[in-house]
Design an enzyme around this catalytic site. Sequence first.
Site, short mmCIF file in Angstrom:
data_model
loop_
_atom_site.label_atom_id
_atom_site.label_comp_id
_atom_site.label_asym_id
_atom_site.label_seq_id
_atom_site.Cartn_x
_atom_site.Cartn_y
_atom_site.Cartn_z
N ARG A 141 -2.99 -58.90 -90.59
CA ARG A 141 -3.12 -58.46 -89.20
C ARG A 141 -3.70 -57.06 -89.23
NH1 ARG A 141 -3.24 -56.44 -84.60
NH2 ARG A 141 -1.95 -57.12 -82.84
N GLU A 149 -6.49 -62.60 -77.28
CA GLU A 149 -6.15 -63.90 -77.83
C GLU A 149 -7.32 -64.86 -77.61
OE1 GLU A 149 -3.39 -64.45 -79.50
OE2 GLU A 149 -2.60 -62.45 -79.10
N ARG A 183 3.08 -61.29 -91.87
CA ARG A 183 1.68 -60.95 -92.15
C ARG A 183 1.62 -59.51 -92.64
NH1 ARG A 183 -0.63 -62.37 -86.25
NH2 ARG A 183 1.01 -60.84 -85.84
#
Length: 276
Positions: A141, A149, A183
């Site tokens: 990330r 998004e 992540r």
Amino acid sequence: MGKGMIKKLFTAKIAVAAILAALGVAGYQSDELEWVRDGVSLVEKAGASGLDSLLPEKTGFRREGGQNGAEAVSEAPSGGNGRAESAWKSLFDDGKSRSDGGRNDKRQVPSKRSYTGRVTSVADGDTLRVTDSDGQKHKIRLAYIDAPEIQQAYGEAARDSLRDMADGKTVAVTVFERDRYRREVAKVEVDGKDLNLAQLRRGAAWHYTSYAAKKQDGSDYAGYAAAMKKAHAGRVGLWKKTDPQEPWNFRKQQREQQENSGKKNRDSGMEWLRLW
């Protein structure tokens, strides 16, 4: 496998499927439900002979009457299958750490903080996958930015922007921490070019100031803020739209819609039960 074992296994899988569906309605993300799926896998691997041995009473745990009638759990010497006992404990230890989305260690710095690798895929404007020089796979990330998004306006364009700069390229990764989905939160560079910063300059992301203000290096913070301000002023990328929706507000809106939908489903279910 006997009929009794088949029935138990089938019943367990149905129960887990129902739990996953309920948690999904409640707004849990797919990454947060992996520990439940691991439970299904463990039960399947146990098979006919090992299914019963995975139950707590078979692994040496018993309930004892406590003070004032309360019950306490104590560990007794195991007379059962040691492998199954280990698997049972492993499942629930792992479940404890995963069920809270990794909140207990969500800011834990990975052991490998800097490495080089090749970008194998780009999921959206701030998420990609890298395979390092040792063959280890990483989901990353991009730190201190927040891209739209995919379902949002400019979401696909933001992904394509990052894909254009990174896909298939050799990158240098500097990891700061892990997020709640495990992540790696990192800065990613191609030939010395900061891709996180580049996404801001291209108008493909917001500077995630609510988080960056607490964590980001001061000079980097100033550079990221200036890059977004310039893109905004020049109406570059997502800033071509007068009032683009911030991705964190979009996600909040999606969660609220899921919660409202779940409440309606629960209310409908209760009404159906009352009819009976």
